[in-house]
Design a protein around this motif. Structure first.
Motif, short mmCIF file in Angstrom:
data_model
loop_
_atom_site.label_atom_id
_atom_site.label_comp_id
_atom_site.label_asym_id
_atom_site.label_seq_id
_atom_site.Cartn_x
_atom_site.Cartn_y
_atom_site.Cartn_z
N GLY A 1 0.81 -1.21 0.00
CA GLY A 1 0.00 0.00 0.00
C GLY A 1 0.84 1.26 0.00
O GLY A 1 0.50 2.26 -0.66
N ARG A 2 1.97 1.22 0.73
CA ARG A 2 2.86 2.38 0.76
C ARG A 2 3.45 2.66 -0.62
O ARG A 2 3.47 3.81 -1.07
CB ARG A 2 3.98 2.13 1.76
CG ARG A 2 3.60 2.41 3.21
CD ARG A 2 3.98 3.83 3.61
NE ARG A 2 3.35 4.18 4.88
CZ ARG A 2 3.88 3.89 6.07
NH1 ARG A 2 5.01 3.24 6.15
NH2 ARG A 2 3.25 4.28 7.16
N ILE B 1 -9.94 9.39 0.74
CA ILE B 1 -10.58 8.22 0.12
C ILE B 1 -10.22 6.95 0.86
O ILE B 1 -11.08 6.10 1.14
CB ILE B 1 -10.19 8.13 -1.37
CG1 ILE B 1 -10.78 9.30 -2.15
CG2 ILE B 1 -10.64 6.79 -1.97
CD1 ILE B 1 -10.30 9.40 -3.58
N TYR B 2 -8.93 6.78 1.17
CA TYR B 2 -8.49 5.60 1.90
C TYR B 2 -9.19 5.49 3.25
O TYR B 2 -9.56 4.39 3.69
CB TYR B 2 -6.97 5.64 2.11
CG TYR B 2 -6.14 5.15 0.93
CD1 TYR B 2 -6.61 5.27 -0.38
CD2 TYR B 2 -4.89 4.58 1.13
CE1 TYR B 2 -5.85 4.83 -1.45
CE2 TYR B 2 -4.12 4.13 0.06
CZ TYR B 2 -4.61 4.26 -1.23
OH TYR B 2 -3.86 3.82 -2.29
N ALA B 3 -9.37 6.61 3.92
CA ALA B 3 -10.01 6.60 5.24
C ALA B 3 -11.48 6.18 5.13
O ALA B 3 -11.99 5.41 5.96
CB ALA B 3 -9.90 7.97 5.90
N PHE C 1 -5.08 0.02 3.29
CA PHE C 1 -5.56 1.40 3.17
C PHE C 1 -5.07 2.30 4.30
O PHE C 1 -5.19 3.51 4.21
CB PHE C 1 -7.09 1.41 3.06
CG PHE C 1 -7.60 0.90 1.74
CD1 PHE C 1 -7.48 1.68 0.60
CD2 PHE C 1 -8.15 -0.36 1.63
CE1 PHE C 1 -7.93 1.20 -0.63
CE2 PHE C 1 -8.60 -0.85 0.41
CZ PHE C 1 -8.49 -0.06 -0.73
N MET C 2 -4.51 1.71 5.37
CA MET C 2 -3.88 2.52 6.40
C MET C 2 -2.49 2.99 5.98
O MET C 2 -1.93 3.93 6.56
CB MET C 2 -3.72 1.73 7.71
CG MET C 2 -4.95 1.55 8.53
SD MET C 2 -4.58 1.05 10.24
CE MET C 2 -3.64 -0.45 9.98
N SER C 3 -1.92 2.34 4.97
CA SER C 3 -0.50 2.44 4.67
C SER C 3 0.03 3.86 4.52
O SER C 3 1.12 4.18 5.00
CB SER C 3 -0.19 1.63 3.41
OG SER C 3 -0.96 2.12 2.32
N ILE C 4 -0.71 4.72 3.85
CA ILE C 4 -0.19 6.06 3.57
C ILE C 4 -0.53 7.07 4.66
O ILE C 4 -0.09 8.23 4.60
CB ILE C 4 -0.71 6.60 2.22
CG1 ILE C 4 -2.23 6.84 2.30
CG2 ILE C 4 -0.35 5.67 1.08
CD1 ILE C 4 -2.78 7.67 1.16
#
Length: 422
Positions: free
Chosen positions: A285-286, A304-306, A334-337
């Motif tokens: 994801g990162r 969007i990820y949140a 989706f937590m990655s960034i």
């Protein structure tokens, strides 16, 4: 004056992200290990997270002062040595078989991590073109994701596989149980001794490496008052968002093994392997997120990820069987960034307030000490650990707000001169 090369210093600084990621991602292995060894409830077991993340709150401002007074290089070396000291303290902690001693060792490790993160995050962000600072920080943080993949898999086989089952322990005499738990406690000595030794060696390398100074805009000086940093509304929102994000991340990772064994009915070692997959998803994801930021605003991706994670948390609460495991892997992707993006957006255009702003964002990591205990409390009271995912759900709503609105720079600091001495 000849410009100092940035590639090797960036590689060195990036190694720090891997090291503290490895230390953090051994905590989910320690939690079930210590829970069994000391017969702890879920809430009591989360004291592992509390010991770690309270240190971030207490040490962030002193770390900022170290950076302002002595420079980033001194801060990094200091952080590495304190980190190493805490790692070595696992040896007497295992010998004494005292839960509180483990918590003290973890607290000292976290003090070192606080100094490192306060230095390394803004340093990696600033070590190059300002227009690519968010991408650069996400790239460095990707190695944190690599550590999240490897640490649970390695840690489970070094720590969790060495012990007895609860049924075997209950069948033993009191003396036999004491000796068995003593043997289990000893399993943490080797990984933490090796980690401490590596940290000392890296500190020596940093001591003999010339690091380039962070170049800031000419005509600005570092502010002398931390309250001045609160003039930046987007910094305030980043502190709030980081508090909730770290609380969500720690809840997801640290309690994963307890969650997986109950929600999906798998063994602890199997759960640790899936936790490794969570780390792999985090790592992928990162890299994907860093690539997408070349084409889309980082704040929009964050929002969007949140929102996606809010939806996934509802599945984690109400899902059954292996679906819950795959859902958590998705949440990790989706937590990655989130951490590096919130950090980079938070210190944007702070200029002379950058050191104090960095400290404030690092202080907000205390969310990792508070919110997992709320997660644990909900789990214990309801008797269902899945209900604890109400906590990450709320956290991701706050992060979504920051991504879509709270990150906007509304107050620009007055022009002041700034020092560029490292």
């Amino acid at each position: 004056m000849k410009k100092t090369p940035t590639l090797f210093p960036f590689i060195l600084v990036t190694s720090l992200f891997f090291l503290w990621g490895f230390a953090h991602n051994l905590d989910p292995i320690l939690i079930p290990h210590l829970q069994k060894s000391f017969t702890l409830t879920t809430v009591q077991a989360t004291l592992v997270d509390s010991a770690v993340f309270i240190a971030y709150f207490l040490m962030a401002l002193p770390a900022g002062f170290i950076m302002k007074r002595y420079g980033y290089k001194t801060g990094i070396i200091t952080g590495l040595l304190v980190f190493a000291l805490g790692s070595y303290l696992f040896i007497p902690a295992a010998n004494t078989q005292q839960y509180v001693f483990f918590l003290i060792a973890l607290f000292i490790i976290a003090c070192g991590l606080t100094i490192l993160e306060t230095a390394a995050n803004p340093y990696a962000s600033s070590l190059g073109d300002p227009s690519t600072s968010t991408q650069r920080l996400n790239l460095a943080q990707s190695f944190n994701g690599l550590a999240a993949t490897l640490a649970p898999i390695i840690g489970a086989r070094v720590i969790l596989t060495k012990g007895n089952t609860l049924e075997q322990l209950n069948a033993m005499t009191a003396e036999g149980r004491r000796l068995a738990l003593a043997a289990e406690a000893a399993s943490v000595k080797t990984p933490y001794f090796i980690l401490g030794t590596i940290l000392v060696l890296i500190a020596v390398i940093f001591a003999f490496t010339r690091l380039p100074a962070i170049q800031t805009s000419e005509g600005h000086v570092a502010s002398k008052n931390i309250f001045h940093a609160f003039k930046h509304e987007h910094l305030t929102w980043s502190v709030v968002a980081q508090f909730f994000y770290v609380g969500a991340q720690v809840s997801v990772f640290s309690l994963f093994i307890l969650y997986a064994t109950k929600a999906a009915g798998i063994s602890q070692v199997q759960a640790a392997d899936y936790l490794g997959l969570c780390g792999l998803a985090f790592l992928i994801g990162r890299f994907i997120g860093t690539y997408l930021m070349r084409y889309y605003p980082s704040s929009t991706l964050l929002g969007i990820y949140a929102v996606v994670n809010v939806l996934l948390c509802t599945v984690a609460i109400w899902g059954q069987g292996m679906l819950t495991i795959y859902t958590i892997i998705g949440i990790c992707f989706f937590m990655s960034i989130m951490f590096p993006t919130i950090f980079a957006l938070g210190i944007k255009e702070l200029r002379g307030d950058t050191e104090f702003g960095s400290s404030l964002i690092i202080m907000s990591i205390v969310g990792g000490a508070i919110l997992p205990r709320v997660f644990g409390y909900i789990s214990d009271v309801t008797g269902n650990i899945q209900y604890g995912y109400i906590v990450p759900l709320v956290c991701f709503i706050v992060v979504a707000f920051f991504g879509f609105k709270g990150h906007r720079v509304k107050v620009k600091p007055e022009s002041l001169p700034v020092s560029t001495i490292l």
